[in-house]
Design a protein around this motif. Structure first.
Motif, PDB file in Angstrom:
ATOM      1  N   SER A  28       1.566   6.778 -10.622  1.00  0.00           N
ATOM      2  CA  SER A  28       0.999   7.188  -9.341  1.00  0.00           C
ATOM      3  C   SER A  28       0.443   5.971  -8.624  1.00  0.00           C
ATOM      4  N   ARG A  29       0.425   6.034  -7.313  1.00  0.00           N
ATOM      5  CA  ARG A  29      -0.222   4.989  -6.526  1.00  0.00           C
ATOM      6  C   ARG A  29      -1.732   5.215  -6.517  1.00  0.00           C
ATOM      7  N   ALA A  30      -2.471   4.125  -6.458  1.00  0.00           N
ATOM      8  CA  ALA A  30      -3.933   4.219  -6.423  1.00  0.00           C
ATOM      9  C   ALA A  30      -4.398   5.007  -5.204  1.00  0.00           C
ATOM     10  N   THR A  31      -3.708   4.856  -4.077  1.00  0.00           N
ATOM     11  CA  THR A  31      -4.112   5.597  -2.875  1.00  0.00           C
ATOM     12  C   THR A  31      -3.959   7.103  -3.087  1.00  0.00           C
ATOM     13  N   ASP A  32      -2.913   7.522  -3.806  1.00  0.00           N
ATOM     14  CA  ASP A  32      -2.736   8.941  -4.102  1.00  0.00           C
ATOM     15  C   ASP A  32      -3.828   9.441  -5.053  1.00  0.00           C
ATOM     16  N   LEU A  33      -4.161   8.630  -6.057  1.00  0.00           N
ATOM     17  CA  LEU A  33      -5.228   9.006  -6.986  1.00  0.00           C
ATOM     18  C   LEU A  33      -6.557   9.129  -6.255  1.00  0.00           C
ATOM     19  N   PRO A  84       5.226  -2.747 -10.337  1.00  0.00           N
ATOM     20  CA  PRO A  84       5.677  -2.657  -8.937  1.00  0.00           C
ATOM     21  C   PRO A  84       6.257  -1.268  -8.671  1.00  0.00           C
ATOM     22  N   ASP A  85       5.969  -0.740  -7.508  1.00  0.00           N
ATOM     23  CA  ASP A  85       6.505   0.562  -7.101  1.00  0.00           C
ATOM     24  C   ASP A  85       7.947   0.348  -6.629  1.00  0.00           C
ATOM     25  N   ARG A  88       7.929  -2.374  -2.846  1.00  0.00           N
ATOM     26  CA  ARG A  88       7.588  -3.515  -3.691  1.00  0.00           C
ATOM     27  C   ARG A  88       6.202  -4.100  -3.397  1.00  0.00           C
ATOM     28  N   ARG A  89       5.640  -3.788  -2.237  1.00  0.00           N
ATOM     29  CA  ARG A  89       4.289  -4.270  -1.936  1.00  0.00           C
ATOM     30  C   ARG A  89       3.233  -3.456  -2.663  1.00  0.00           C
TER      31      ARG A  89
END
Length: 161
Positions: free
Chosen positions: A56-61, A89-90, A94-95
């Motif tokens: 998961s992305r930190a922003t989603d968490l 890396p997502d 990639r950022r």
């Protein structure tokens, strides 16, 4: 009647939600400690409770847990150090970085889900399945209404619209 006595006799939503949260966390993390995860703390639930198996992305968490992104970053750092997650890396961007559970993290997630399911089964048996189902539906509606209130959003807390 004193305020504290009133709150004991007829606790408000915040008190009941807090008491429930703390009691569930106490039982959950004690059981997790017995099952091989003694270093986890309730604060780690802001990441582990919402983490997908594929990452998961930190922003989603942050959005799902209601915690600021900086808090999530600190918790992820702790969980990386404890061996529960890693950053990758997502592949979609990639950022961005994905927070991905390690085998230890996956074990914790599986055990945690089983422990919480047992807690819920116990309550459903005590109240009756139908009453518990109605309770959960109503509690979910209250949670959704409260989270949708403008003053409870993470952006609202920072004064950002």
């Amino acid at each position: 009647m004193r305020r504290s006595e009133r709150k004991q006799i007829d606790p408000d939503l915040g008190i009941m939600a807090g008491q429930t949260l703390f009691a569930v966390q106490k039982e959950l993390f004690a059981a997790l400690a017995r099952e091989g995860h003694p270093h986890l703390k309730p604060r780690h639930g802001a990441v582990l409770a919402y983490l997908d198996e594929e990452g998961s992305r930190a922003t989603d968490l942050s959005q799902q847990s209601g915690q600021h992104k900086q808090v999530i970053g600190t918790l992820v750092d702790e969980l990386v150090e404890l061996g529960y997650v890693r950053r990758e890396p997502d592949p979609q961007d990639r950022r961005a970085k994905l927070i991905v559970p390690t085998p230890l993290g996956l074990d914790e997630m599986e055990r945690s889900d089983a422990i919480v399911a047992a807690i819920e089964r116990r309550h459903a048996e005590a109240l009756g399945e139908e009453v518990y189902t109605v309770f959960k539906r109503a509690f979910r509606q209250i949670t959704d209404l409260q989270r949708a209130h403008p003053s409870t959003s993470v952006a609202g807390e920072r004064g950002v619209s």
